[in-house]
Design a protein around this motif. Structure first.
Motif, short mmCIF file in Angstrom:
data_model
loop_
_atom_site.label_atom_id
_atom_site.label_comp_id
_atom_site.label_asym_id
_atom_site.label_seq_id
_atom_site.Cartn_x
_atom_site.Cartn_y
_atom_site.Cartn_z
N ASP A 1 0.67 -1.32 -0.01
CA ASP A 1 0.07 -0.21 0.03
C ASP A 1 0.96 1.50 0.07
OD1 ASP A 1 -2.64 -0.48 -0.43
OD2 ASP A 1 -3.28 0.59 1.40
N SER A 2 2.09 1.26 0.23
CA SER A 2 3.02 2.45 -0.04
C SER A 2 3.17 2.79 -1.51
CB SER A 2 4.25 2.09 0.40
OG SER A 2 5.02 1.09 -0.43
N HIS A 3 3.38 3.76 -1.72
CA HIS A 3 3.51 4.65 -3.11
C HIS A 3 4.82 4.04 -3.92
CE1 HIS A 3 0.07 7.32 -3.40
NE2 HIS A 3 0.26 7.66 -2.17
N VAL A 4 4.25 3.50 -4.98
CA VAL A 4 5.69 3.18 -5.99
C VAL A 4 5.15 3.70 -7.21
CG1 VAL A 4 6.15 1.17 -4.75
CG2 VAL A 4 4.47 1.17 -6.78
N TYR A 5 6.22 3.81 -8.25
CA TYR A 5 6.25 4.41 -9.40
C TYR A 5 6.11 3.55 -10.46
CZ TYR A 5 8.25 8.74 -6.93
OH TYR A 5 8.40 9.77 -6.59
N ARG A 6 5.30 3.70 -11.29
CA ARG A 6 5.05 2.70 -12.32
C ARG A 6 5.18 3.29 -13.82
NH1 ARG A 6 -0.32 1.07 -14.81
NH2 ARG A 6 0.22 -0.84 -16.01
N SER A 7 5.64 2.71 -14.68
CA SER A 7 5.68 3.20 -16.14
C SER A 7 5.40 2.06 -16.89
CB SER A 7 7.32 3.97 -16.40
OG SER A 7 8.15 2.88 -16.41
N VAL A 8 4.74 2.43 -18.26
CA VAL A 8 4.62 1.39 -19.44
C VAL A 8 5.14 2.19 -20.66
CG1 VAL A 8 2.98 -0.04 -20.61
CG2 VAL A 8 2.80 0.27 -18.07
N ILE A 9 5.81 1.43 -21.08
CA ILE A 9 6.76 1.88 -22.23
C ILE A 9 6.60 0.89 -23.34
CG2 ILE A 9 8.79 2.95 -23.47
CD1 ILE A 9 9.47 4.18 -20.64
N VAL A 10 6.23 1.51 -24.74
CA VAL A 10 6.30 0.67 -25.74
C VAL A 10 7.59 1.11 -26.75
CG1 VAL A 10 5.16 -0.33 -27.83
CG2 VAL A 10 3.99 0.37 -26.11
N HIS A 11 8.58 0.07 -27.01
CA HIS A 11 9.57 0.38 -27.75
C HIS A 11 9.44 0.02 -29.14
CE1 HIS A 11 12.09 1.12 -23.96
NE2 HIS A 11 11.44 0.17 -23.68
N ASN A 12 9.54 0.95 -29.98
CA ASN A 12 9.27 0.39 -31.36
C ASN A 12 10.63 0.53 -32.31
OD1 ASN A 12 6.44 0.91 -30.93
ND2 ASN A 12 7.13 3.18 -30.80
N GLU A 13 10.36 -0.47 -33.22
CA GLU A 13 11.42 -0.85 -34.22
C GLU A 13 10.82 -0.23 -35.72
OE1 GLU A 13 13.36 -4.62 -34.66
OE2 GLU A 13 14.66 -3.75 -36.04
N ASN A 14 11.05 0.68 -36.33
CA ASN A 14 10.54 1.10 -37.59
C ASN A 14 9.00 1.31 -37.35
OD1 ASN A 14 13.17 1.08 -38.76
ND2 ASN A 14 12.73 -1.08 -39.46
N GLU A 15 8.71 1.96 -36.32
CA GLU A 15 7.32 2.27 -35.90
C GLU A 15 6.43 1.05 -35.71
OE1 GLU A 15 8.65 4.91 -38.28
OE2 GLU A 15 8.93 5.88 -36.65
N PRO B 1 5.47 -2.09 -32.93
CA PRO B 1 5.88 -2.25 -31.54
C PRO B 1 6.71 -3.68 -31.31
CG PRO B 1 3.51 -1.77 -31.77
CD PRO B 1 4.27 -1.83 -33.40
N LEU B 2 7.68 -3.38 -30.67
CA LEU B 2 8.87 -4.56 -30.65
C LEU B 2 8.81 -5.28 -29.19
CD1 LEU B 2 10.93 -6.28 -31.76
CD2 LEU B 2 12.67 -4.60 -31.11
N GLN B 3 8.43 -4.24 -28.26
CA GLN B 3 8.46 -4.70 -26.61
C GLN B 3 7.74 -3.73 -25.96
OE1 GLN B 3 12.14 -4.22 -23.98
NE2 GLN B 3 12.05 -6.67 -24.88
N VAL B 4 7.02 -4.09 -25.15
CA VAL B 4 6.43 -3.73 -24.20
C VAL B 4 7.22 -3.64 -22.65
CG1 VAL B 4 4.28 -3.25 -22.51
CG2 VAL B 4 4.03 -3.71 -24.86
N GLU B 5 7.47 -2.51 -21.84
CA GLU B 5 8.14 -2.51 -20.75
C GLU B 5 7.41 -2.04 -19.76
OE1 GLU B 5 11.83 0.00 -20.93
OE2 GLU B 5 11.82 0.14 -18.76
N GLU B 6 6.88 -3.02 -18.83
CA GLU B 6 6.21 -2.50 -17.64
C GLU B 6 7.14 -2.27 -16.52
OE1 GLU B 6 3.16 -4.72 -16.19
OE2 GLU B 6 1.90 -2.96 -15.35
N ARG B 7 7.07 -1.33 -15.69
CA ARG B 7 8.43 -1.13 -14.75
C ARG B 7 7.70 -0.47 -13.51
NH1 ARG B 7 14.03 -1.31 -14.89
NH2 ARG B 7 13.97 -1.62 -17.13
N PHE B 8 7.98 -1.08 -12.36
CA PHE B 8 7.68 -0.72 -11.01
C PHE B 8 9.03 -0.18 -10.36
CE2 PHE B 8 4.42 -3.49 -12.17
CZ PHE B 8 3.19 -2.90 -11.86
#
Lengths: 235, 235
Positions: free
Chosen positions: B119-133, B135-142
DNA sequence: CAACTCGTCTTGTATATACAAGGAAATTAT
DNA sequence: ATAATTTCCTTGTATATACAAGACGAGTTG
């Protein structure tokens, strides 16, 4: 002497790098500079620099100096272990079922991967590795007969193909690719998969000094098998 | 001097191992024995032994001697590289799309993986990495906010999260697991997958000296992405 | 007979020294 | 001014020497 001098110098250098004082590609003190700074012999200073170089922290160039290595290509490593060892390490029961042992004529992709003539004879084996009687991995392997004549006569219940080949044609090189695939019907039967599920596939080609030894395809159900890796940045 | 003496001694030892003359755990000549056999100084013989030890070929023990290392745990290694570098290395166009940047309350599994209170606060990001536009990989990070306060203020178009974290909280350790999964619907949308296909999922946890920094989930379509590994048994 | 000491062999750390070889900049010669 | 040479600093290889420390067996002592 509790902490050896060469280790103290290594720590000194690492602290400067970790604190950001010395950035990537920055020059670090030369052997002679460390020699006078730390009041040690050149050989001792040298040892610190060489060991950090072997560890990938520094790079050296004769005539130029020693520099902080660039971490750009910092890559993490995963291990692919011998499946039988892995199962036994979990205290599970290991067994295997030998499905195919044959000599076939190599079609083009197999011949290319093994570096032999198309249509020449190569050995093929298909083995299912079980953990507690449940299929865990299918190993389909093509072997260059020139480098492992007695391959088909082996009993792979006692020695895995990989172990046998390692003994008979010492490995000099190996290449792997890992991918996620959907198993075809044959593979589903071998792995006892009623519902289709994604599988992890490892392709491994191994070389000995005399050439390409074998080409293996290792397929495991995604729900039962994963690869692990543990990486420590040595201090 | 074309081939240095220490290198000649290394070759001599390796030949004896590769030919099977010296088996696993066999004793190899001591520094003094090599010194008289090769008519070199002890330091030179020592260098050959030490370098082979660092390479994992030999093991040494003070007072006992030097031995051929056991290859039992011989495991092969795979590399996980920075996705942006990999794309650029292929001469493809790299871009990324930032889908989520937020601060959330950690549910149990996330909290445990990050080593923080539930229940404590953490940061979350979701980024899509593209190769030649594409999508190649989704990165979900805490991310553990204690170790990367400004995480949410970063512009990850120029610096990947992994690069940012490496700079701000120097890595000391990383653990990975790789598995094959079936993407859920949300993931299919992120990856632009119309037909379901198996994906390669890498889970990466990274430590710095102050604790667990982040917990990332990297998902790539099986048809577009694979991991490669190259292993040479150094001669 | 057990425990201890001692000598010896092993690897580990450290130094001083010598020369070789690569790189770069300053000097000299053309 | 440009090209060749020299000079200096760098790392690389190699040796001889010294002492420290761990392992082990032989012999001594209790």
């Amino acid at each position: 002497m509790s902490v050896p001098k060469f280790a103290q110098i290594k720590e000194f250098i690492l602290e400067n790098i970790q604190s950001g004082e010395w950035q990537e590609n920055d020059r670090v003190p030369s052997e002679n500079e460390l020699t006078s700074q730390f009041q040690v012999s050149r050989m001792t200073a040298r040892r610190a620099l060489c060991e950090l170089t072997d560890a990938g922290i520094l790079t050296r160039s004769q005539g130029q100096g020693t520099f902080v290595a660039s971490f750009k290509s910092q890559s993490s490593l995963l291990e692919i272990k011998n499946i039988a060892d892995e199962v036994k390490a979990r205290n599970s029961d290991y067994s295997c079922t030998i499905l195919v042992m044959e000599s076939i004529r190599a079609i083009a992709p197999i011949a290319i991967a093994l570096g032999v003539e198309v249509d020449s004879h190569v050995y093929r084996s298909v083995i299912v590795h079980n953990e507690n009687e449940q299929p865990l991995q299918v190993e389909e392997r093509f072997v260059n007969p020139a480098l492992a004549k007695d391959y088909l006569q082996q009993d792979f219940h006692s020695l895995t193909p990989h172990e046998y080949l390692s003994l008979n044609a010492p490995l000099t090189e190996a290449r792997h690719t890992v991918e996620a695939i959907m198993p075809n019907q044959e593979m589903c039967e071998w792995l006892n998969l009623y519902n289709e599920e994604p599988c992890l596939q490892v392709i491994r080609r191994t070389w000995s000094s005399q050439g390409i030894v074998s080409f293996a395809r290792l397929v495991s159900p995604g729900s039962k098998y994963r690869l692990g890796g543990h990486l420590t940045f040595k201090k």
